[in-house]
Design an enzyme around this catalytic site. Structure first.
Site, mmCIF file in Angstrom:
data_model
loop_
_atom_site.group_PDB
_atom_site.id
_atom_site.type_symbol
_atom_site.label_atom_id
_atom_site.label_comp_id
_atom_site.label_asym_id
_atom_site.label_seq_id
_atom_site.Cartn_x
_atom_site.Cartn_y
_atom_site.Cartn_z
ATOM 1 N N HIS A 1 -16.451 13.181 54.656
ATOM 2 C CA HIS A 1 -16.562 13.382 56.099
ATOM 3 C C HIS A 1 -17.455 14.539 56.512
ATOM 4 O O HIS A 1 -17.649 14.768 57.710
ATOM 5 C CB HIS A 1 -15.160 13.552 56.702
ATOM 6 C CG HIS A 1 -14.439 12.250 56.836
ATOM 7 N ND1 HIS A 1 -13.864 11.627 55.768
ATOM 8 C CD2 HIS A 1 -14.240 11.437 57.909
ATOM 9 C CE1 HIS A 1 -13.305 10.485 56.169
ATOM 10 N NE2 HIS A 1 -13.533 10.347 57.454
ATOM 11 N N ARG B 1 -35.549 38.121 78.800
ATOM 12 C CA ARG B 1 -36.004 38.402 77.441
ATOM 13 C C ARG B 1 -37.089 37.386 77.074
ATOM 14 O O ARG B 1 -37.081 36.253 77.546
ATOM 15 C CB ARG B 1 -34.851 38.295 76.435
ATOM 16 C CG ARG B 1 -33.756 39.329 76.624
ATOM 17 C CD ARG B 1 -34.228 40.726 76.266
ATOM 18 N NE ARG B 1 -33.142 41.690 76.304
ATOM 19 C CZ ARG B 1 -32.740 42.345 77.380
ATOM 20 N NH1 ARG B 1 -33.345 42.123 78.550
ATOM 21 N NH2 ARG B 1 -31.747 43.208 77.338
ATOM 22 N N GLN C 1 -42.526 27.653 63.212
ATOM 23 C CA GLN C 1 -42.455 26.238 63.595
ATOM 24 C C GLN C 1 -43.202 25.338 62.615
ATOM 25 O O GLN C 1 -42.965 24.127 62.595
ATOM 26 C CB GLN C 1 -43.029 26.050 65.002
ATOM 27 C CG GLN C 1 -42.287 26.818 66.073
ATOM 28 C CD GLN C 1 -43.098 26.976 67.340
ATOM 29 O OE1 GLN C 1 -43.149 26.070 68.164
ATOM 30 N NE2 GLN C 1 -43.735 28.122 67.515
ATOM 31 N N ASP D 1 -23.462 5.139 60.512
ATOM 32 C CA ASP D 1 -23.926 4.111 59.576
ATOM 33 C C ASP D 1 -25.172 3.385 60.062
ATOM 34 O O ASP D 1 -25.805 2.670 59.294
ATOM 35 C CB ASP D 1 -22.819 3.078 59.335
ATOM 36 C CG ASP D 1 -21.647 3.659 58.559
ATOM 37 O OD1 ASP D 1 -21.862 4.635 57.822
ATOM 38 O OD2 ASP D 1 -20.527 3.146 58.699
#
Length: 752
Positions: free
Chosen positions: A305, A624, A632, A173
């Site tokens: 929720h 890797r 992006q 909140d």
């Protein structure tokens, strides 16, 4: 004067003292939880271990503190691995009524004394933090009672003579005074905006009106920022009850929007919304009003929720990490006389505030005759700014203002443009669009497509949105004023770039979206190694010569290091990092993550790093490589970028309007003073306008980055949480505790 903490002097301060870590709930109806807590738990544990202290998990909040036993367990470095991306809290939270009774607090105190825990980190709301402060204030009395009852020895009581408390606020909140953002709020906004974006597509198709109820029983922050971010037609929040006859005004507003060509309406409602007679305003009430009075096809959705769950946003991960580290730092410096404090965020600065001062302000109850039911959030500057912006944009000396997008695009630009156009039209201005950046301006590609007015396209004010190119272009325009009088007009540059490299601003529009994209990608890459142990990933991010994205993404994704241009590195540094990863592979955490800024070093390229790590890690780990590229720069803007862009666009046009009054002479506009061409930027705690010329000394023109970058002070946190030794961290900016009551003007008696 700067002060630094190293592993050695921190160990001296916390030796023989232990830290208890809990995510609390006392009298809430449901166990307390906010996404982003795990980042704070991880940072507290690792920073505590780094300082040489024992750190204990207190499972199930205060209930675990009372019950003791297996609920209080020693934490290890590995026990907080692979938790940054998890929502909720891995150590649990439970409702606890026992802690409200003195016998419950006696049991809790006994459990702490037996384990030597004299420092307590509590993540919770005002009720949980108030309980922690009460626990601390009666600590001596509790020890005396335990000693008298034979529960603990006099020696044990002496070793635990005082209890230090530090709080971190976790609440979706954002209802705690003294902090701009609480842990979990940004993630909740992400969940809400995802739903709003999905709903608006179907509403657009079917010409529907949607009412969306979000959480916020006493606080309308989520509803307000959602309304700003999605361009809602109306918002109901507890802090600002609608005026009398709001039903009529709402219907007029919705009709007006449809008459302008809009195919949908969106209404955002906080669950605690009330009218001026303190009668609840519900989703069903608004739905019935719109459908019956206007005949619009209307739907309502109550999110519930879903707002509390999901993967934490990059902002919440970084916020939790910063708060966790600073919480341990506060415990390092605490004395028996130091009041319990809350670590919080003000702008981009971590600050400490007296816990009970914050609670007193939050707990402030207005008198019955006051028309504003919940004024406490108006004490928070960011909330007031959001509300002012919403009123300007959504509730309706004519000049021409041109808006230019310069350089590479980024998410959030449209929010700034939209806000600027709307505020400009409200102010009576002619809003012009310049196509193709500065080239378009030079070639006359100026279009007045945002109003139905005719008239001249003579540009009288200029507002570029862009990366560093706009700042550099703005400087050239200012310099050219001496030769061209037409350029003697007010100008404002809004930073908008994923690189976050514009001088004069700590944040740029688009950087948060890019940061979240990188963070989520890193999460997926790490998950891909779950079934393949002993693997190290090298990931290249954007940013040019600015290492903001690489550094902050490394913090939010739990990376082992981030190579950037601002912090030069050499072959010995690379060797140490390889050795660090080899040692890491001997633990239960058999994976590594290294980020590299695109222009970090012209010789130590991403390919070079991949080759080096692959060669040196033979037999221990394989490697890797991933270059993230232009993904992006794309994607849907985050709530932060939408909100930030909206405020920046709105504030810029208002500034231009005021500047017009200063520069209007003899029937024409003439602006040649340095303060008539500015960058609007976020500096520490506020949005400020800074003359373009004044920022030249703080600009590295060759590499297009500011010479001073605030986020560099966060890099030691990255190294500490990755388990590097001998890390120095500047703590000079968080040494002093600030006060809330002086700032807000709240005094005894509850009067303002």
């Amino acid at each position: 004067m700067c002060s630094y903490v190293t592993q050695q002097n921190a160990t001296d301060l916390l030796r023989e003292h232990a830290i208890g870590m809990l995510t609390a709930g006392i009298d809430v109806k449901q166990p307390f939880c906010a996404t982003g807590m795990n980042a704070a738990v991880r940072a507290t544990v690792r920073m505590g271990i780094y300082t040489g202290a024992k750190v204990y998990f207190v499972h199930e909040g205060y209930q675990g503190l009372v019950d003791g036993g297996d609920n209080i367990k020693l934490a290890t470095w590995e026990s907080v691995s692979m938790m940054l991306h998890l929502g909720g809290t891995v150590i649990g939270s439970a409702r606890c009524m026992d802690f409200k009774e003195k016998w419950g607090r006696l049991k809790a105190a006994c459990n702490l004394v037996k384990l030597g825990i004299t420092n307590l980190c509590v993540i919770g709301g005002d009720g949980s933090l108030t309980g922690a402060n009460q626990f601390r204030s009666e600590w001596s009395e509790l020890l005396a009672d335990l000693t008298k009852g034979g529960k603990i020895s006099a020696e044990e009581a002496k070793r635990s003579s005082h209890l230090n408390i530090v709080g971190m606020v976790g609440s979706i909140d954002n209802d705690f005074c003294g902090t701009d953002m609480t842990i979990g709020t940004d993630s909740a906004l992400h969940r809400i905006i995802e739903v709003v974006d999905a709903i608006t597509t179907t509403a657009q198709s079917h010409q529907r009106t949607f009412i969306l109820e979000v959480m916020g029983r006493h606080c309308g922050y989520l509803a307000l920022v959602t309304a700003l971010a999605c361009g809602a037609d109306w918002v109901f929040i507890p802090e600002m009850p609608p005026e009398e006859n709001w039903e009529e005004h709402l219907c007029k507003r919705l009709i007006a929007q449809r008459e302008r060509g809009s195919r949908l309406n969106v209404i955002i409602l906080a669950e605690g919304a009330q009218d001026r007679n303190q009668k609840p305003i519900t989703c069903d009430q608004v739905k019935n009003l719109v459908s019956k009075k206007l005949g619009f096809d209307t739907r309502s959705t109550i999110l519930g929720h879903v707002q509390r769950g999901g993967t934490p946003s990059a902002f919440d991960r970084i916020l939790g990490s910063r708060m966790g580290v600073d919480a341990v730092m506060a415990l390092l410096e605490a004395t028996p006389e130091t009041p319990a404090c809350v670590v919080s965020l003000s702008g981009n600065m971590a600050v400490r505030l007296p816990l009970m001062e914050c609670v007193q302000v939050v707990s402030y109850t207005p008198m019955p005759h006051q028309t504003v039911l919940f004024p406490l959030l108006l004490l928070i500057k960011s909330f007031q700014n959001n509300w002012d912006t919403y009123k300007i944009i959504f509730f309706f000396f004519n000049i021409n203002i041109a808006i230019i997008n310069v350089g590479a695009p980024c998410a959030g630009m449209n929010a700034a443009v939209r806000a600027a156009v709307r505020v400009g039209i409200i102010q009576g201005h002619q809003m012009l669009a310049v196509h193709d950046g500065f080239d378009g301006l030079a070639n006359g590609q100026v279009v007045g497509g945002w109003t139905g007015k005719g008239g001249s396209n003579l540009v009288q004010m200029l507002m570029p949105l862009s990366p560093c190119q706009a700042y550099l272009g703005g400087l050239e325009l200012v310099t050219a004023r001496e030769m061209y009088e037409e350029l003697c007009i007010p100008m404002v540059v809004i930073p908008a770039t994923v690189s976050n490299n514009v001088p004069g601003s700590d944040f740029s529009i688009g950087a948060d979206t890019a940061l979240n994209t990188i963070t989520m990608t890193c999460d997926r890459i790490k998950q891909s190694a779950a079934g393949t142990k002993r693997r190290v990933f090298i990931i290249e991010t954007m940013g040019g010569y600015c290492g903001y994205l690489a550094t902050m993404a490394a913090l939010s994704s739990g990376a082992d290091d981030a190579y950037i241009y601002e912090e030069p590195f050499h072959i010995r540094d690379l060797e140490l990092n390889v050795e660090h990863l080899i040692e890491k592979m001997k633990t239960s955490v058999k994976r590594g993550l290294i980020l590299r800024n695109s222009n970090a070093n012209e010789n130590y390229t991403t390919q070079f790093l991949y080759n080096l790590y692959s060669e040196e890690g033979k037999g221990t780990f394989d490697c890797r490589m991933n270059v993230l590229g232009h993904m992006q720069q794309g994607g849907t803007p985050t709530p932060f970028d939408r909100n930030f862009g909206t405020k920046m666009g709105s504030k810029s046009v208002l500034w231009l309007t005021d500047k017009l009054k200063e520069c209007y002479r003899h029937g024409r506009i003439f602006a040649n003073m340095p303060d008539s061409a500015c960058v609007l930027g976020m500096k520490k705690r506020s949005l400020v306008f800074q003359p373009l010329a004044s920022l030249k000394d703080d600009t590295d023109f060759e590499h297009r980055i500011p010479k001073t970058e605030w986020w560099l002070k966060l890099r030691p946190i990255l190294k500490i949480l990755a388990k590097y030794d001998t890390v120095e961290m500047d703590t000079s900016e968080v040494a002093a505790m600030e006060h809330v009551i002086k700032k807000t003007g709240l005094v005894k008696g509850g009067k303002m």
